[in-house]
Motif scaffolding. Structure first.
Motif, PDB file in Angstrom:
ATOM      1  N   ASN B  21      23.095  49.094  60.116  1.00 49.71           N
ATOM      2  CA  ASN B  21      23.730  49.367  58.833  1.00 49.71           C
ATOM      3  C   ASN B  21      23.704  48.136  57.949  1.00 49.71           C
ATOM      4  O   ASN B  21      23.433  48.209  56.752  1.00 49.71           O
ATOM      5  CB  ASN B  21      25.161  49.844  59.069  1.00 49.71           C
ATOM      6  N   GLY B  22      23.959  46.969  58.575  1.00 48.12           N
ATOM      7  CA  GLY B  22      23.919  45.717  57.829  1.00 48.12           C
ATOM      8  C   GLY B  22      22.540  45.458  57.269  1.00 48.12           C
ATOM      9  O   GLY B  22      22.381  45.069  56.123  1.00 48.12           O
ATOM     10  N   ALA B  23      21.521  45.759  58.123  1.00 50.65           N
ATOM     11  CA  ALA B  23      20.146  45.562  57.664  1.00 50.65           C
ATOM     12  C   ALA B  23      19.833  46.483  56.502  1.00 50.65           C
ATOM     13  O   ALA B  23      19.231  46.082  55.515  1.00 50.65           O
ATOM     14  CB  ALA B  23      19.185  45.834  58.814  1.00 50.65           C
ATOM     15  N   TRP B  24      20.257  47.774  56.579  1.00 50.47           N
ATOM     16  CA  TRP B  24      20.005  48.719  55.487  1.00 50.47           C
ATOM     17  C   TRP B  24      20.679  48.257  54.200  1.00 50.47           C
ATOM     18  O   TRP B  24      20.107  48.345  53.124  1.00 50.47           O
ATOM     19  CB  TRP B  24      20.553  50.108  55.860  1.00 50.47           C
ATOM     20  N   ALA B  25      21.908  47.749  54.374  1.00 48.79           N
ATOM     21  CA  ALA B  25      22.654  47.344  53.182  1.00 48.79           C
ATOM     22  C   ALA B  25      21.938  46.223  52.442  1.00 48.79           C
ATOM     23  O   ALA B  25      22.031  46.107  51.240  1.00 48.79           O
ATOM     24  CB  ALA B  25      24.059  46.906  53.575  1.00 48.79           C
ATOM     25  N   GLY B  26      21.173  45.427  53.192  1.00 43.21           N
ATOM     26  CA  GLY B  26      20.478  44.314  52.569  1.00 43.21           C
ATOM     27  C   GLY B  26      19.170  44.711  51.915  1.00 43.21           C
ATOM     28  O   GLY B  26      18.568  43.930  51.206  1.00 43.21           O
ATOM     29  N   GLN B  27      18.701  45.940  52.122  1.00 36.56           N
ATOM     30  CA  GLN B  27      17.417  46.369  51.584  1.00 36.56           C
ATOM     31  C   GLN B  27      17.606  47.209  50.338  1.00 36.56           C
ATOM     32  O   GLN B  27      18.616  47.874  50.174  1.00 36.56           O
ATOM     33  CB  GLN B  27      16.678  47.199  52.631  1.00 36.56           C
ATOM     34  N   VAL B  28      16.600  47.149  49.481  1.00 36.24           N
ATOM     35  CA  VAL B  28      16.617  48.002  48.299  1.00 36.24           C
ATOM     36  C   VAL B  28      15.493  49.016  48.461  1.00 36.24           C
ATOM     37  O   VAL B  28      14.364  48.636  48.787  1.00 36.24           O
ATOM     38  CB  VAL B  28      16.403  47.156  47.023  1.00 36.24           C
ATOM     39  N   ARG B  29      15.812  50.281  48.223  1.00 37.78           N
ATOM     40  CA  ARG B  29      14.812  51.340  48.386  1.00 37.78           C
ATOM     41  C   ARG B  29      13.581  51.064  47.511  1.00 37.78           C
ATOM     42  O   ARG B  29      13.689  50.822  46.307  1.00 37.78           O
ATOM     43  CB  ARG B  29      15.434  52.683  47.980  1.00 37.78           C
ATOM     44  N   GLY B  30      12.423  51.091  48.148  1.00 33.70           N
ATOM     45  CA  GLY B  30      11.162  50.939  47.406  1.00 33.70           C
ATOM     46  C   GLY B  30      10.781  49.514  47.089  1.00 33.70           C
ATOM     47  O   GLY B  30       9.782  49.298  46.391  1.00 33.70           O
ATOM     48  N   VAL B  31      11.558  48.550  47.565  1.00 34.59           N
ATOM     49  CA  VAL B  31      11.254  47.149  47.235  1.00 34.59           C
ATOM     50  C   VAL B  31      11.084  46.354  48.528  1.00 34.59           C
ATOM     51  O   VAL B  31      11.938  46.391  49.410  1.00 34.59           O
ATOM     52  CB  VAL B  31      12.382  46.519  46.386  1.00 34.59           C
ATOM     53  N   THR B  32       9.962  45.652  48.647  1.00 32.70           N
ATOM     54  CA  THR B  32       9.766  44.709  49.744  1.00 32.70           C
ATOM     55  C   THR B  32       9.421  43.355  49.105  1.00 32.70           C
ATOM     56  O   THR B  32       9.397  43.237  47.874  1.00 32.70           O
ATOM     57  CB  THR B  32       8.607  45.146  50.668  1.00 32.70           C
ATOM     58  N   ASP B  33       9.144  42.380  49.943  1.00 34.54           N
ATOM     59  CA  ASP B  33       8.791  41.058  49.404  1.00 34.54           C
ATOM     60  C   ASP B  33       7.494  41.092  48.605  1.00 34.54           C
ATOM     61  O   ASP B  33       7.276  40.282  47.707  1.00 34.54           O
ATOM     62  CB  ASP B  33       8.626  40.049  50.556  1.00 34.54           C
ATOM     63  N   THR B  34       6.638  42.053  48.958  1.00 33.87           N
ATOM     64  CA  THR B  34       5.300  42.047  48.344  1.00 33.87           C
ATOM     65  C   THR B  34       5.013  43.258  47.466  1.00 33.87           C
ATOM     66  O   THR B  34       3.958  43.337  46.853  1.00 33.87           O
ATOM     67  CB  THR B  34       4.226  42.026  49.459  1.00 33.87           C
ATOM     68  N   GLU B  35       5.968  44.172  47.417  1.00 35.21           N
ATOM     69  CA  GLU B  35       5.636  45.434  46.741  1.00 35.21           C
ATOM     70  C   GLU B  35       6.865  46.080  46.113  1.00 35.21           C
ATOM     71  O   GLU B  35       7.974  45.968  46.634  1.00 35.21           O
ATOM     72  CB  GLU B  35       5.051  46.386  47.794  1.00 35.21           C
ATOM     73  N   VAL B  36       6.637  46.738  44.986  1.00 31.66           N
ATOM     74  CA  VAL B  36       7.672  47.621  44.444  1.00 31.66           C
ATOM     75  C   VAL B  36       7.022  48.981  44.221  1.00 31.66           C
ATOM     76  O   VAL B  36       5.938  49.082  43.634  1.00 31.66           O
ATOM     77  CB  VAL B  36       8.315  47.065  43.148  1.00 31.66           C
ATOM     78  N   LYS B  37       7.698  50.000  44.740  1.00 36.84           N
ATOM     79  CA  LYS B  37       7.121  51.346  44.685  1.00 36.84           C
ATOM     80  C   LYS B  37       7.772  52.124  43.541  1.00 36.84           C
ATOM     81  O   LYS B  37       9.003  52.229  43.493  1.00 36.84           O
ATOM     82  CB  LYS B  37       7.401  52.049  46.020  1.00 36.84           C
ATOM     83  N   ILE B  38       6.954  52.648  42.631  1.00 41.14           N
ATOM     84  CA  ILE B  38       7.509  53.427  41.512  1.00 41.14           C
ATOM     85  C   ILE B  38       6.796  54.773  41.419  1.00 41.14           C
ATOM     86  O   ILE B  38       5.681  54.922  41.913  1.00 41.14           O
ATOM     87  CB  ILE B  38       7.409  52.684  40.157  1.00 41.14           C
ATOM     88  N   ALA B  39       7.454  55.727  40.748  1.00 43.37           N
ATOM     89  CA  ALA B  39       6.870  57.067  40.619  1.00 43.37           C
ATOM     90  C   ALA B  39       6.590  57.410  39.170  1.00 43.37           C
ATOM     91  O   ALA B  39       7.298  56.963  38.264  1.00 43.37           O
ATOM     92  CB  ALA B  39       7.818  58.104  41.215  1.00 43.37           C
ATOM     93  N   CYS B  40       5.553  58.203  38.992  1.00 44.28           N
ATOM     94  CA  CYS B  40       5.221  58.768  37.681  1.00 44.28           C
ATOM     95  C   CYS B  40       5.104  60.273  37.910  1.00 44.28           C
ATOM     96  O   CYS B  40       4.190  60.731  38.601  1.00 44.28           O
ATOM     97  CB  CYS B  40       3.895  58.168  37.209  1.00 44.28           C
ATOM     98  N   LEU B  41       6.063  61.036  37.375  1.00 43.07           N
ATOM     99  CA  LEU B  41       6.063  62.489  37.583  1.00 43.07           C
ATOM    100  C   LEU B  41       5.453  63.170  36.363  1.00 43.07           C
ATOM    101  O   LEU B  41       6.016  63.111  35.268  1.00 43.07           O
ATOM    102  CB  LEU B  41       7.484  63.018  37.800  1.00 43.07           C
ATOM    103  N   VAL B  42       4.312  63.772  36.577  1.00 44.05           N
ATOM    104  CA  VAL B  42       3.626  64.457  35.468  1.00 44.05           C
ATOM    105  C   VAL B  42       3.229  65.863  35.908  1.00 44.05           C
ATOM    106  O   VAL B  42       3.163  66.149  37.097  1.00 44.05           O
ATOM    107  CB  VAL B  42       2.361  63.691  35.016  1.00 44.05           C
TER     108      VAL B  42
END
Lengths: 299, 404
Positions: B21-42
């Motif tokens: 739980n502590g580890a999850w709390a420290g993470q942001v959904r879709g964000v890592t040290d090398t990447e950010v994940k975004i969506a384009c809904l069309v």
């Protein structure tokens, strides 16, 4: 008065298209007992075929037009031979679901072949008008009304006076007896589907001439079905009349009822609702439709 | 003995859960040290599928450029393009998929105002920034922490259209044909508000249902009301059908519409009859040599498929520009958010984007804590039937009509 005449003519023009499609519904239903929910899609494919020959292959419109009619008939025959022939005698629900599925497949296939855009089908009548004593009507609409009228007369004579037409009527009345009397019932069914394909292709081309060619034009099929039910599913004259009524009612509703506002209540576009409202009203009084025959069950 | 093992096991499980739980709390959904994940809904399969591919093209090209130049704060962008079918139910399915399965950080684009309304609670629940296209005023009145709109809203464009008419012809009689849905009614509200503000009124209105192609009775109603201008809150097929009907009626009424109809296929459908057709849009025509357009074209030549997109004369370039504006705005927000990327920091980052220069493609991009709508301004374009293109006849301007 001029306005009323213009509304009626405009309604007649769309009504002719509904009538042609409704004719296809009735013919196929009468002959084979199948309620073809893909009739609107047949029209859409017919319009796309004409567009392919006239606009993409640059053939004259008057050449592309009959080619689309012939290929419309071929489409009807192929659909019958591949899918519907095996469904004769099956429950109406099975055949309805089959045609609903076919409608979806035809739309998807058309999307794959022609894409999802809107296309212009230029005809000799595009953007040309006729003015008679201040009443302006597009040549395309006039052409639609006249050709449809001629076709209805031809079909009525065909079914009442030709041997093949009478055989088709006989098959529709009683398939078993018709078969015992030597009528090739499967051939009659195939011809009914071919004619259904022809009238749908015609309706599609007329509709495209008045607007554009696009996948969504198949939605007109549902209104044509309302027209067929309104006129009576077993009556050719009923299909024609039903289509005309739906077209004219829509035209009047759009002119006089759409966009009205009462305090904060907004009627919106009444046109699309009007056809179904009239259908419901008529069916409440005559459940078999205007020209439909009441079924008497003897016990 | 068994009891001790059971207690020990439960204690170990609790400890593991606590750590996890502590580890999850420290993470942001879709964000890592090398990447950010975004969506384009069309929309790639529904009624708005015409608009989906150009927007997705712009997103892919822009992201390819950003990733090739090192990403943002050391993070590359992982773009998920998802088909939303434009309808509320299909958009909800797409949004659930990208948020819950793909675990994207934000929705940098969503096509369709009704779908955007439907997925807004989901975005709020998951603290995901949502950038809706076709945004209605419900998105900025009273405003929402997670919603950012880089695009001029329909209400303002309709107000701008009516103000333009009444500024050029104060006695104009104005009618309006509009789609009978949220999009059309937003236009109707904006047009009526502007007419009232300018001391005039919309004398005749005619709604139509989506998919309508026969406008003879709508146009008859307009002619009966003796209008000399018609504001159209319609999409491309309907506008082309109305131009056609106008020709059939031999009626020299002026037509002015919205951004969605300002695409080259209008000329393919209406031909020379399109000449004089006007529209209000935040986007300059793609053929113009404006600095922003030259930049977009250069980047597309390098990172995209130029021949298929902006190099194709029949390509709907305004949609490509619109997509470009959205991803450009979002990436500026990422830059402003800094390396410590969280849902809170992207909101703050976007709110710090000020007057980002779009080089004349569209109004510059600006957000603030008080306004998550970048601009209310738009241009007026006029169709040149002979050249088959749109030309600017009135520059970028914000309507004077207050938003009610």
């Amino acid at each position: 008065m001029e306005k009323i005449i213009e509304i009626v003519l405009s309604g007649l023009s769309m009504g002719s298209i509904y009538s042609l499609l409704a004719l296809g519904f009735v013919l196929i239903f009468k002959s084979t007992g199948v309620l073809n929910f893909a009739q609107g899609e047949f029209a859409m494919v017919g319009a796309f075929i004409c567009y392919t020959f006239a606009s993409l292959m640059k053939l004259p419109y008057l050449v592309a037009f009959p080619i689309a009619i012939v290929l419309g008939a071929v489409l009807g025959v192929v659909i019958y031979a591949l899918f519907l022939r095996r469904m004769i005698g099956e429950s109406i629900f099975s055949t309805i679901m089959l045609t609903v599925g076919l409608a979806s497949i035809l739309t998807s296939t058309a999307g794959l072949i022609w894409g999802h855009d809107v296309y212009l089908l230029a005809s000799p009548f595009t953007n040309k008008v006729v003015s008679i004593r201040g009443i302006i009507l597009s040549q395309g609409a006039l052409y639609t009304i006249l050709v449809s009228l001629i076709l209805f007369i031809v079909f009525l004579r065909f079914f009442n006076h030709s041997l093949l037409g009478i055989s088709m009527k006989g098959t529709a009345e009683d398939t078993d007896t018709a078969g015992l009397m030597g009528i090739n019932v499967r051939m009659i069914h195939m011809i009914a589907w071919a004619i259904g394909g022809i009238v749908a292709a015609l309706a599609g081309m007329f509709l495209a001439e008045q607007s554009f060619v696009r996948l969504e034009m198949s939605h007109v099929g549902i209104k044509a079905m309302a027209a067929a039910i309104l006129g009576g599913m077993d009556s050719i004259a009923g299909a024609v009349l039903g289509g005309v009524i739906v077209g004219i009612v829509e035209s009047f509703a759009s002119s006089y009822l759409s966009g009205l506002e009462f305090a904060n209540f907004h009627t919106g576009d009444i046109k699309e609702v009007a056809a179904f409202a009239v259908m419901i009203l008529v069916l409440m009084i005559r459940p078999q439709g205007i020209f439909g025959k009441e079924k008497v069950e003897r016990v | 003995m068994k009891t001790r093992i059971l207690i020990g096991g439960l204690a170990l499980l609790s400890a593991l859960l606590f750590v996890a739980n502590g580890a999850w709390a420290g993470q942001v959904r879709g964000v890592t040290d090398t990447e950010v994940k975004i969506a384009c809904l069309v929309d790639l399969s529904g009624p708005g599928k015409y608009g989906g591919p150009p927007i997705a093209d712009a997103f892919r090209t822009y992201v390819a450029w950003i990733n090739d130049t090192g990403g943002i704060h050391g993070r590359k962008i992982n773009l998920i393009v998802e088909d939303n079918g434009i309808l509320p139910n299909t958009t909800m399915i797409a949004a659930r998929k990208v948020l819950l399965k793909d675990e994207v950080f934000a929705l940098a684009f969503n096509l369709g105002s009704a779908g955007s309304s439907a997925i807004l609670p989901l975005c709020e629940q998951h603290q995901a920034v949502l950038m809706p296209h076709g945004a209605n005023k419900e998105f900025f009145i009273p405003g929402n922490k997670w919603v950012f709109v880089p695009h001029t809203v329909q209400y303002s464009m309709a107000s701008r259209a009516v103000e333009y008419i009444l500024e050029t012809n104060p006695k104009a009689r104005i009618g309006m044909i509009y789609q009978d849905d949220g999009f059309g009614k937003e236009g109707l509200d904006g047009a009526r508000a502007a007419a009232a503000y300018m001391g005039s009124q919309i004398v005749q209105v005619a709604p139509y249902r989506t998919g309508t192609i026969d406008f003879s009775s709508h146009m008859s109603a307009m002619r009966d009301a003796k209008v000399d201008w018609i504001v159209l809150w319609t999409y491309l097929p309907q506008s082309a059908a109305i131009i056609k009907q106008k020709t059939v009626m031999n009626w020299d009424v002026k037509l002015i519409s919205n951004n969605t109809t300002g695409v080259p296929p209008l000329f393919a459908l209406a031909g020379a009859e399109a000449d004089g057709y006007m529209l209000v849009t935040p986007y300059a025509p793609g053929w113009m040599d404006l600095p922003g357009i030259i930049r977009i074209k250069d980047l597309t030549k390098k990172y995209g498929d130029y021949e298929k997109t902006l190099g194709n004369p029949s390509y709907p370039d305004y949609l490509y520009m619109a997509g470009w504006g959205y991803i450009e705005a979002f990436v500026q927000g990422l830059r402003m958010a800094g390396r410590d990327l969280t849902p809170e920091s992207i909101v703050t980052g976007l709110e710090r984007v000020r007057d980002f220069d779009m080089g004349g493609v569209s109004p510059n991009i600006s957000f603030s804590p008080d306004s998550h709508v970048s601009s209310f301004s738009s241009l007026v374009l006029r169709a040149n039937g002979e050249k088959g293109r749109f030309e600017i006849i009135d520059p970028i301007k914000e309507p004077k009509t207050p938003i009610q």
